[in-house]
Design a protein around this motif. Sequence first.
Motif, short mmCIF file in Angstrom:
data_model
loop_
_atom_site.label_atom_id
_atom_site.label_comp_id
_atom_site.label_asym_id
_atom_site.label_seq_id
_atom_site.Cartn_x
_atom_site.Cartn_y
_atom_site.Cartn_z
N ASP A 58 0.83 -1.22 0.00
CA ASP A 58 0.00 0.00 0.00
C ASP A 58 0.86 1.26 0.00
O ASP A 58 0.59 2.21 -0.74
N THR A 59 1.90 1.26 0.82
CA THR A 59 2.78 2.43 0.90
C THR A 59 3.45 2.71 -0.44
O THR A 59 3.45 3.85 -0.92
N HIS A 70 2.48 1.77 -3.38
CA HIS A 70 1.47 2.14 -4.37
C HIS A 70 1.08 3.61 -4.22
O HIS A 70 1.03 4.35 -5.21
N VAL A 71 0.82 4.06 -2.99
CA VAL A 71 0.41 5.44 -2.75
C VAL A 71 1.54 6.42 -3.08
O VAL A 71 1.31 7.49 -3.65
N GLN A 97 3.79 5.89 -5.21
CA GLN A 97 4.10 5.70 -6.63
C GLN A 97 5.50 5.13 -6.86
O GLN A 97 6.15 5.43 -7.85
N ASN A 153 -5.94 -0.18 -6.09
CA ASN A 153 -5.51 0.28 -4.78
C ASN A 153 -5.87 -0.77 -3.74
O ASN A 153 -7.03 -1.15 -3.61
N THR A 186 -5.42 0.93 4.70
CA THR A 186 -4.42 1.99 4.55
C THR A 186 -3.32 1.83 5.58
O THR A 186 -3.58 1.43 6.72
N LEU A 216 -1.52 4.43 6.60
CA LEU A 216 -1.28 5.87 6.74
C LEU A 216 -0.17 6.18 7.74
O LEU A 216 0.76 6.94 7.45
N ARG A 228 3.21 5.04 6.54
CA ARG A 228 3.60 5.86 5.39
C ARG A 228 4.06 7.24 5.83
O ARG A 228 5.07 7.77 5.33
#
Length: 543
Positions: free
Chosen positions: A170-171, A173-174, A176, A183, A187, A189, A192
């Motif tokens: 997830d990290t 991907h977010v 990039q 997605n 999360t 968050l 990250r």
Amino acid sequence: MTRMRFGALLSLLLATAVLYGLLVLPNRPSALQFATLQRVPLELPVLLGTMLVLSAYPRLSRAVLLVLVIALTATILLKAADFATYEAFYRPFNLVIDRPLIPAGLNLLTGALGQVAAVGLVVFAGLVVLFIGWSAWWALARWTAVSLPRSGRWSAGAIAAIFAAWAVADTGHVLQYWKLPSNPPGTALTSRLAYVHVNRTRTASQNLAVYRSAALYDAWGQAPGVLDLLDGRDVLIIFLESYGRTSFDNPLYAPTHLPRLQEAETALATEGLAMRSLWLTSPIQGGQSWLAHGTLASGLRTSDHARYRAMVASPRKTLFHFAQEAGYRTGAVKPAITMAWPEGPALGFETILTAEHLDYAGAPFNWVTMPDQYTLAAYPAQLGDDPRPDFLQITLISSHAPWTPVPWKIDWASIGDGRIFDGMAASGETPREVWKNRDKVRDHYRRSVDYALDVTFSFVARQAGPDAPLIIVVGDHQPAPSISQIDSMDVPMHLIGPPEILSRLDGWGAAPGLVPGANTPVWPMEDFRDRFLAAFTSDPGPS
């Protein structure tokens, strides 16, 4: 036994809820909504599974527990710091550059709320931090108290590993680093943000090293005859606090501020003064005015206090150093400064008038030590006589938060030692009352800037005559985004003086008068120094 089991289960549920709340806590005001609470934090199964695995190893579990609590509490503090800097400056917190904001914020808090209330708020904040740490410790410790067979611990470890990998996916991907087909649900968050802060700290340190190198080089450093085309005319650079493009583009403020500028334009033209206006892009928004001052004077984009300190410590010449070499008396009028200011001489200021030196006998306007009209009326006498022309920076602060009470202009001959302003200082609502209502805050901001414009251009008109100075009125930065409500960091600059002086700026493309237009040039604030030096130096200087 059943009751004990039920109590243990309830304790675990409560501990899970505490960890869930800490992990889903957002780091910016725009994310503070109910949908935030519906996100599934991927770190939660990782933490719970890890605690279950370690439940069989009491000593190791306590050590890991301590590390996790410290990391989790630190991350929550970074979220809070992000929240505050997004609200004030529309950007995240940076450990390298924003540490000096802490004492500055405490100083502002003391001025706005009083020392007792400020100390109480700081103590309360400290207790909140301790409570967060204790809550994280208690919640994680509940799960280390669960006894599982070896197979159960292996299962918990496997679940923790799966969700850890999921969080990494997830990290990436977010941020990039890679692109997944979709997605991932949930999360990471908190993880990250921790990673981003570490990365941002490293990048800021590298950028600071580059800035230090740039501060050592100055193409104008050895230029001869700098500022000779001013012919010894006084120069006043007047900074207006929190005066930005929002005064022109925001319908909350433009109907008040534009007529004020147009009225001043007519009055100044009647006195025979010429005017030009343009836009500068400030390096900051919402506060830290000294960074804008340093940027304008040094010709380096000084967007944080670390860069500011590097600039001050470097051999880089500011406008005021060049003015000194050209035979000017340089000075800074700083009514906001109530403590020692050792950077002043290093910035090229020969004379420094702080709040103490201005001999204001009236009552303060909360954090604002004195109204702008008093500053403008009092500084010439405190500056004293000198055969040399003046090259001064005057920093006005009536339009600084908390924007209450708002003074009004009086007859210049009545100002005296400032006690005439006592009634104004005691009028109006307290900061606490004003800041309960965002619309009321904006209205006080509107009125404060209007007052600053009124007295500033009244002062400028009083300088008209054969020996009128070149006066540069410039905003330091936009107010906080919640006040400005426009997506811009531009501030207006107004140049006022005799027509023959301003004719040297004809190549700048600035708008005539005091109202820059939508198509008026926009310069980075750091470009001003070199453009100004080139305009008023007969030798072409560096290219």
